[in-house]
Design an enzyme around this catalytic site. Structure first.
Site, short mmCIF file in Angstrom:
data_model
loop_
_atom_site.label_atom_id
_atom_site.label_comp_id
_atom_site.label_asym_id
_atom_site.label_seq_id
_atom_site.Cartn_x
_atom_site.Cartn_y
_atom_site.Cartn_z
N GLY A 15 0.88 -1.10 -0.11
CA GLY A 15 0.07 -0.03 -0.02
C GLY A 15 0.78 1.41 -0.03
NE ARG A 19 -5.41 7.54 5.75
CZ ARG A 19 -6.26 6.63 6.53
NH1 ARG A 19 -6.84 7.15 7.59
NH2 ARG A 19 -6.14 5.33 6.35
CD GLU A 166 -13.39 -4.91 3.57
OE1 GLU A 166 -12.63 -3.70 3.70
OE2 GLU A 166 -13.24 -5.75 4.23
CE1 TYR A 377 37.06 16.04 20.69
CE2 TYR A 377 39.12 16.80 20.26
CZ TYR A 377 38.14 16.05 20.03
OH TYR A 377 37.93 15.41 18.84
C1 UD1 Z 1 -8.43 -4.32 5.21
C2 UD1 Z 1 -9.67 -5.17 5.18
C3 UD1 Z 1 -10.72 -4.97 6.20
C4 UD1 Z 1 -9.85 -4.77 7.76
C5 UD1 Z 1 -8.73 -3.83 7.59
C6 UD1 Z 1 -7.90 -3.70 8.82
C7 UD1 Z 1 -9.61 -6.09 2.94
C8 UD1 Z 1 -10.67 -5.96 1.92
N1 UD1 Z 1 -10.22 -5.51 4.15
O1 UD1 Z 1 -9.09 -3.09 4.72
O2 UD1 Z 1 -11.62 -5.91 6.48
O3 UD1 Z 1 -10.87 -4.31 8.77
O4 UD1 Z 1 -7.96 -4.15 6.59
O5 UD1 Z 1 -6.85 -2.94 8.77
O6 UD1 Z 1 -8.87 -6.87 3.09
N2 UD1 Z 1 -2.26 -3.71 0.75
C9 UD1 Z 1 -1.51 -4.34 -0.04
N3 UD1 Z 1 -1.96 -4.33 -1.45
C10 UD1 Z 1 -3.24 -3.76 -1.59
C11 UD1 Z 1 -4.00 -3.31 -0.69
C12 UD1 Z 1 -3.51 -3.55 0.48
O7 UD1 Z 1 -0.53 -4.90 0.06
O8 UD1 Z 1 -3.37 -3.86 -2.89
C13 UD1 Z 1 -1.87 -3.90 2.11
C14 UD1 Z 1 -1.61 -2.34 2.67
O9 UD1 Z 1 -0.35 -1.87 2.60
C15 UD1 Z 1 -1.91 -2.79 4.22
C16 UD1 Z 1 -2.90 -3.71 4.23
O10 UD1 Z 1 -2.90 -4.53 3.05
O11 UD1 Z 1 -1.01 -3.13 5.05
C17 UD1 Z 1 -4.51 -3.36 4.57
O12 UD1 Z 1 -4.70 -2.26 3.50
P1 UD1 Z 1 -5.66 -1.04 3.62
O13 UD1 Z 1 -5.85 -0.56 2.57
O14 UD1 Z 1 -5.10 -0.53 4.77
O15 UD1 Z 1 -6.93 -1.99 4.24
P2 UD1 Z 1 -8.36 -2.30 3.66
O16 UD1 Z 1 -8.41 -3.05 2.40
O17 UD1 Z 1 -8.95 -0.76 3.70
#
Ligand code: UD1
Ligand code: CA
Length: 493
Positions: A15, A19, A166, A377
């Site tokens: 990700g 933020r 979600e 020193y």
């Molecule tokens: C996800 C969960 C949600 C949960 C939340 C907890 C899904 C669809 N949803 O939310 O149910 O409550 O985490 O924090 O899984 N990441 C990747 N590749 C991507 C997208 C995300 O590696 O394409 C990684 C991000 O870097 C992060 C983690 O996955 O470390 C979670 O991603 P984030 O977007 O924060 O979570 P959500 O998908 O909103």
């Protein structure tokens, strides 16, 4: 089959972390002396994962370099997997799977690179619960007062986990649910591989949701379980710098409590910061305003603080360090440092030695019982055991081009306000007169004097400062007491 060690851990870290508003990738921001991703890698290793793979995309080279270096340093064999342009946690895990051996079976735990407080013990407990329940999927959940935008855990009438919805896709009724998906799971490897292939991007965000695997696994007859965690901090992620500071503070509290339970006194936990890798011996006292950072090690029965910052330092048993800054320095057993001392890299203070007030040292080996007590020193110095360096001594180590060494022998004595112009050597058992500017060697048993001899010029004040209070004072002082004036006899009453 071991029922506590996961066969693989996949850490999601692709990700963007917008933020954070940072040029540094989110997962490389540190708390407690280690980047967020480092904490996640160590939790995986601590749980005994046979394979660990980190899924990356955003700033992939920088993150990949970190993974290689950190994995090498902590002996964590760790693969990296690149996520392609298909979005979502499901796609991320799919990419992670591709980096793992195709015949890998057993339990795969999925965690996140931005969730730093998840412990190895929790991964082990999750793996054990998952294995004992013979589940297809076990999801770590928490019950929150305010479930915010987390995915919600939907249970059936019997209380079994049915699916995860979600927030963006949830109905108003589902949004009322307070049990949330932490984003940490244990999967049966075969189920995960099979069902991810069936996950679509047909949802509010057009992403491949990992959460969809639960419903699919259940539909295929598998058991879907929840592992409810009360310790909410363990699943808390970092999205911005406010959360980074909040989690940093909680991590610090946990580290301090570990030391206190092991017999270290910490007078003021609110003003004390200790990195995760610091070690401290029993009955050591840590006074307010102290930061112990990096790979610092402190012996037993030492006193550190108040107001001390040590980074990658080694302090021996019974030593005292107060109001000091140190980096890559060694302080021997029973030695004392401070107040107001600056120990730079390569400082090695021997047992029962002393570095006192307003003293700066660099690349200085100071022998057992040797003292550098005031306003000095000492750079590029070797100071023998039992030697004493007088107040205001300067080791002039730099000629503007090169650095040179100064050697002071055992039990030698350097008088105050001396400049030791390096390279120069004072033998064992020698003296240097106060105020010297020493350029040549002093032999054993000798006194080295390197300064102009004093001359007193009679009548100089009368000749050059006539009419000043100084001249009046000189005249009064020179007048014999027997012929004292009434004024001066009044003064002497
Ligand atoms: C996800 C969960 C949600 C949960 C939340 C907890 C899904 C669809 N949803 O939310 O149910 O409550 O985490 O924090 O899984 N990441 C990747 N590749 C991507 C997208 C995300 O590696 O394409 C990684 C991000 O870097 C992060 C983690 O996955 O470390 C979670 O991603 P984030 O977007 O924060 O979570 P959500 O998908 O909103
Ligand atoms: Ca998140």
């Amino acid at each position: 089959m071991n029922d506590v060690r996961p066969d693989a851990v996949i850490i999601l870290a692709a990700g963007e972390g917008t933020r954070m508003k940072s040029t540094l990738p989110k997962v490389l921001h540190p708390i407690g002396g280690a980047p967020l991703l480092g904490h996640a890698m160590r939790a995986a290793a601590g749980a005994g994962a046979s394979e660990t793979v980190v899924v990356i995309r955003h700033q992939r080279d920088r993150v990949a370099d970190f993974i290689a270096a950190y994995g090498e340093r902590w002996q964590i064999p760790c693969r990296t997997a690149d996520q392609d342009e298909v979005k979502g946690t499901g796609r991320a895990v799919e990419c992670g799977l591709e980096a793992l051996p195709a015949d890998l079976t057993g339990t795969i735990v999925v965690t996140m690179g931005d969730v730093p407080l998840l412990s190895a013990e929790t991964i082990s407990e999750l793996t054990r619960a998952h294995t004992q329940a013979q589940a297809a999927v076990t999801v770590v959940t928490s019950v929150l007062e305010d479930a915010k935008a987390y995915g919600r855990i939907v249970r059936d009438a019997a209380g079994n986990v049915e699916r995860i919805v979600e927030f963006k896709d949830a109905s108003e009724g589902e949004r009322e649910i307070r049990e949330i998906n932490s984003g940490i799971y244990a999967f049966d490897a075969a189920v995960l591989r099979r069902e991810l292939a069936n996950v679509t991007t047909d949802n509010a965000q057009g992403e491949k949701y990992l959460t969809d695997v639960l419903e699919l696994a259940r539909a295929a007859g598998g058991t879907v379980a929840a592992h409810v965690l009360d310790d909410l901090w363990q699943t808390e992620g970092v999205n911005d710098r406010v959360q980074l500071a909040g989690l940093g503070k909680v991590l610090n509290q946990r580290v301090l409590e570990r030391h206190m339970r092991a017999g270290v006194t910490i007078v003021d936990p609110d003003s004390t910061w200790i990195d995760v890798d610091v070690t401290i011996g029993q009955d050591t006292r840590i006074l307010p305003g102290t930061q112990l950072l990096g790979a610092t090690t402190i012996g037993a029965e030492a006193t550190i603080g108040p107001d001390v910052t040590l980074t990658d330092c080694e302090v021996g048993d019974g030593a005292e360090v107060k109001r000091a800054e140190g980096h890559l320095a060694v302080v021997g057993a029973g030695a004392t440092v401070g107040p107001f001392s600056y120990l730079r890299p390569g400082t090695e203070l021997g047992a029962k030695g002393k570095i006192g007030g307003f003293v700066e040292t660099k690349n200085a080996k100071i022998g057992d019982g040797a003292k550098v007590p005031h306003l000095t020193y000492a750079g590029d110095a070797i100071i023998g055991e039992g030697a004493n360096i007088g107040a205001g001594t300067i080791f002039a180590n730099y000629d503007g081009v090169n650095k040179h060494q100064t050697v002071i022998g055992k039990h030698s004595f350097v008088g105050s306000d001396t400049v030791l112009v390096a390279p120069v050597e004072v033998a064992d058992g020698a003296y240097v007169a106060a105020g010297s500017a020493l350029t040549d060697a002093v032999g054993p048993g000798q006194l080295g004097i390197a300064r102009g001899r004093q001359r007193n010029i009679d009548g100089w004040v009368a000749a050059h400062r006539a009419g000043t209070p100084t001249e009046a004072a000189a005249r009064a002082a020179a007048t014999p007491p027997s012929s004292a004036t009434p004024d001066s006899s009044e003064d002497s009453q």
